[in-house]
Each structure stands twice: as structure tokens, then as C-alpha cells.
Scaffold this motif. Structure first.
Motif, mmCIF file in Angstrom:
data_model
loop_
_atom_site.group_PDB
_atom_site.id
_atom_site.type_symbol
_atom_site.label_atom_id
_atom_site.label_comp_id
_atom_site.label_asym_id
_atom_site.label_seq_id
_atom_site.Cartn_x
_atom_site.Cartn_y
_atom_site.Cartn_z
ATOM 1 N N VAL A 193 -7.363 11.430 -7.853
ATOM 2 C CA VAL A 193 -5.359 11.954 -8.144
ATOM 3 C C VAL A 193 -5.229 11.490 -7.039
ATOM 4 O O VAL A 193 -4.085 10.833 -6.386
ATOM 5 N N LEU A 194 -5.761 11.464 -5.494
ATOM 6 C CA LEU A 194 -5.535 10.982 -4.385
ATOM 7 C C LEU A 194 -5.930 9.986 -3.712
ATOM 8 O O LEU A 194 -6.250 9.104 -2.107
ATOM 9 N N ILE A 195 -5.897 8.853 -4.537
ATOM 10 C CA ILE A 195 -6.985 7.592 -3.830
ATOM 11 C C ILE A 195 -6.284 6.815 -3.678
ATOM 12 O O ILE A 195 -4.576 6.789 -3.293
ATOM 13 N N ASP A 196 -6.939 6.213 -2.023
ATOM 14 C CA ASP A 196 -6.188 5.728 -1.225
ATOM 15 C C ASP A 196 -5.706 3.618 -1.364
ATOM 16 O O ASP A 196 -7.079 3.268 -1.918
ATOM 17 N N ASN A 197 -4.823 3.385 -1.771
ATOM 18 C CA ASN A 197 -4.922 1.599 -1.377
ATOM 19 C C ASN A 197 -4.745 1.647 -0.686
ATOM 20 O O ASN A 197 -4.674 2.046 1.087
ATOM 21 N N ASP A 198 -4.907 -0.062 -0.537
ATOM 22 C CA ASP A 198 -5.722 -1.176 0.291
ATOM 23 C C ASP A 198 -3.962 -1.507 0.377
ATOM 24 O O ASP A 198 -3.317 -1.810 -0.524
ATOM 25 N N ILE A 199 -3.673 -1.877 1.779
ATOM 26 C CA ILE A 199 -2.487 -2.691 2.007
ATOM 27 C C ILE A 199 -2.950 -4.203 2.932
ATOM 28 O O ILE A 199 -3.712 -3.879 3.883
ATOM 29 N N VAL A 200 -2.357 -4.876 2.545
ATOM 30 C CA VAL A 200 -2.185 -5.933 3.266
ATOM 31 C C VAL A 200 -0.866 -6.851 3.892
ATOM 32 O O VAL A 200 -0.093 -6.492 2.420
ATOM 33 N N GLU A 201 -1.110 -6.991 5.587
ATOM 34 C CA GLU A 201 0.328 -6.684 5.845
ATOM 35 C C GLU A 201 0.165 -8.201 6.646
ATOM 36 O O GLU A 201 -0.685 -9.365 7.009
ATOM 37 N N ILE A 202 1.986 -9.048 5.756
ATOM 38 C CA ILE A 202 1.230 -10.517 6.217
ATOM 39 C C ILE A 202 3.114 -11.139 6.294
ATOM 40 O O ILE A 202 4.060 -9.937 6.077
ATOM 41 N N SER A 203 3.159 -12.480 6.657
ATOM 42 C CA SER A 203 4.696 -13.230 7.406
ATOM 43 C C SER A 203 4.133 -13.992 7.588
ATOM 44 O O SER A 203 3.227 -14.770 8.068
ATOM 45 N N ALA A 204 5.380 -15.034 7.525
ATOM 46 C CA ALA A 204 5.307 -16.274 6.888
ATOM 47 C C ALA A 204 6.960 -16.671 7.931
ATOM 48 O O ALA A 204 7.634 -15.543 8.470
ATOM 49 N N SER A 205 6.967 -17.819 8.051
ATOM 50 C CA SER A 205 8.470 -18.578 8.265
ATOM 51 C C SER A 205 9.546 -18.350 7.840
ATOM 52 O O SER A 205 10.835 -18.126 7.162
#
Length: 296
Positions: A214-226
Motif C-alpha cells: 500500500v505504501l510502496i515507495d517510488n524511485d525518482i531519477v532527477e535529470i536535466s539538459a539544456s
């Protein structure tokens, strides 16, 4: 199942406290009823221990309708414990035993041992810390060796030390064979203690099941480019993501827990002609998950 709840509803005038709530509590679980204040937690617990009557729906304890014999198997703590401040823990529990007819005098030392108050059994209640007072209240609920404990906000108002004491006690009682049903508005408490959870919002059941599901925790990958707009567009063809969003100048890729592969994401973007200038793995806080569930 220890407890089966079927379509329970309860209203107070125009206020719908519970709206067709149904779930089951398996034997041996530490089952958390989780929700913000006013979500119907105390009302639900009061109904299943026969303090309140539901408008609609039903519940079964141990596969049977409630009865005096059934209630003897259930210890409850629904309100702030009321003890005589000038009496000792032992004498307070003698009064509890006399009023409730649960267990006998010989049980008192046993339950005080369970909640680790045996050495302070002759101390006046007024000398107890808040955590000790709450442990004494749980000792009262343990009189008669109930199979099930129903606890409403057992750590409410306690300092961090008291909260840790009650958490450890609940785990120990579970290992000793008790099924525990507890209401809480604190996600952290449920995450650290409970095996199963039902999440309520304004009387409506949002989710129920094992805590890890129920409280499963997501992975988040934060990225950026020009060019983050182009980056978002090419990520639409990346396999396995749950969500891609642009937030505060960064692109966030939400993935199932444990599936984040930053090197694969970097290689995928490069293969599409985009060079990343930022790449960080984050964890989606469980508090954020709870906020999403209860505020949508």
C-alpha cells in the motif's frame, strides 16, 4: 481472519463519519487504521468493540458475530487512560480488574511484566512518565490474556522516548502472539510498526493491504539538459517509467521501487542526441505518498 468488516457506515446528522468501509484483519497482524484527524478511525474502532452501533454493515470477530465470549478475547484502549493518581500501578489494575471482570488478581503481575513496569508496580501513578502511563493502560487492556488488542492512537501526545517505548512494546506483544489493531494519524508510526494498513479519508476507505504494497515507495531519477522540453519528449519512449514530470527546472522520472538504472537513462538520452548536465537518484518520501492519497 481475526476481524472482517463489511460495508460499515455511520453518520452523525449530516456528517458521514464512515461510508461503506470493508476490510479484513489477518491473524497475527499489526494492523494500522491510518488517516488524518476526522477520517473516522475512532468511530470505526468504537463500532467493532460495541461502543457504538453502525447505521449499516456488519463485522465478524473470529468468523462469528460479536458475543460476550468473543469480547473476552479482545482488549481495548480507546480513550486516554483514567487512573487514580495517588494509587500504585498494581492497585490501579486491581480496580480495572474489578470493574472489567477481565482476568484475575494473579494476572496483574504478569501484565506488568509484559509492559516492563514490574519494578515500578508499587509507585504511584502520579510519578509515571507519559510513556509509562500509556504502558500501564496497555497493561489494563492485557488483563485476561486477550488474543486481540484494539488501540486508538497509542502514541498520541508522547515524546520521542515514549513513542519509541510504545512502538517496541507493540512489536513485542505481536511476537508474543497478539493480533493488534491500532488507529494512527502518523504515517511514520504505521510504517515502522504495522504489517498491514487501511487508509481512511473522511470516512471512505482509500486503500488496504500489506504495508509494503500500500505504501510502496517510488524511485525518482532527477535529470536535466539544456533543453528540458525536448528531454521530456524523448523520455516518453523510455521503457518502464510510471511518470515523467517537469518540476522546478528539472525533469523527474518516477519508476517502480528498486528499478532505477541511472546509467541506462544516461545512455538512452545520449543515444537520442541529448547530453545530460544533471542526474540524481531520489527517493519519493512515503509522507508524499500519504499526502497524495489523502489530499486528492
Amino acid at each position: 481472519m481475526i476481524l472482517s468488516i463489511q460495508n460499515i457506515s455511520k453518520s452523525y446528522g449530516n456528517i458521514k463519519a464512515l461510508n461503506g468501509v470493508s476490510f479484513e484483519v489477518p491473524q497475527g497482524a499489526i494492523f494500522g487504521v491510518l488517516g488524518p484527524n476526522g477520517s473516522g478511525k475512532t468511530t470505526l474502532l468504537s463500532i467493532v468493540v460495541d461502543v457504538l452501533k453502525a447505521d449499516n454493515g456488519s463485522f465478524l470477530w473470529f468468523g462469528q458475530p460479536g458475543s460476550p465470549d468473543t469480547r473476552k478475547k479482545i482488549g481495548t484502549l480507546l480513550e486516554t487512560p483514567n487512573f487514580y493518581h495517588y494509587l500504585s500501578a498494581f492497585n490501579n489494575l486491581k480496580i480495572t480488574n474489578s470493574i472489567s471482570s477481565r482476568g484475575n488478581i494473579s494476572d496483574i503481575n504478569l501484565v506488568l511484566e509484559k509492559v516492563k513496569l514490574q519494578e515500578r508496580k508499587d509507585s504511584r501513578f502520579s510519578t509515571y512518565s507519559l510513556g509509562m502511563k500509556q504502558r500501564l493502560a496497555i497493561a489494563g487492556a492485557l488483563l485476561g490474556s486477550p488474543q486481540v488488542l484494539v488501540l486508538d492512537e497509542p502514541t498520541n501526545g508522547l515524546d520521542p522516548v515514549g513513542i519509541a517505548e510504545i512502538r517496541d512494546l507493540i512489536k513485542e506483544l505481536s511476537l508474543a502472539g497478539h493480533t493488534i489493531i491500532m488507529a494512527s494519524h502518523l504515517l511514520d508510526e504505521v510504517e515502522k510498526v504495522c504489517t498491514h494498513v487501511a487508509i481512511l479519508k473522511k470516512g471512505t476507505l482509500l486503500m488496504t493491504g500489506a504495508v509494503d504494497d500500500v505504501l510502496i515507495d517510488n524511485d525518482i531519477v532527477e535529470i536535466s539538459a539544456s533543453d528540458n522540453d525536448s528531454l521530456v519528449n524523448i523520455l516518453r519512449s523510455y521503457n518502464g517509467y510510471d511518470q515523467v514530470i517537469l518540476e522546478k527546472g528539472f525533469v523527474q522520472i518516477h519508476l517502480p521501487k528498486g528499478s532505477a538504472r541511472p546509467e541506462e537513462i544516461n545512455a538512452f538520452c545520449f543515444s537520442k542526441g541529448i547530453t545530460l548536465n544533471h542526474l540524481v537518484i531520489k527517493k519519493k518520501r512515503l509522507e508524499a505518498k500519504f499526502f497524495e492519497l489523502t489530499n486528492n
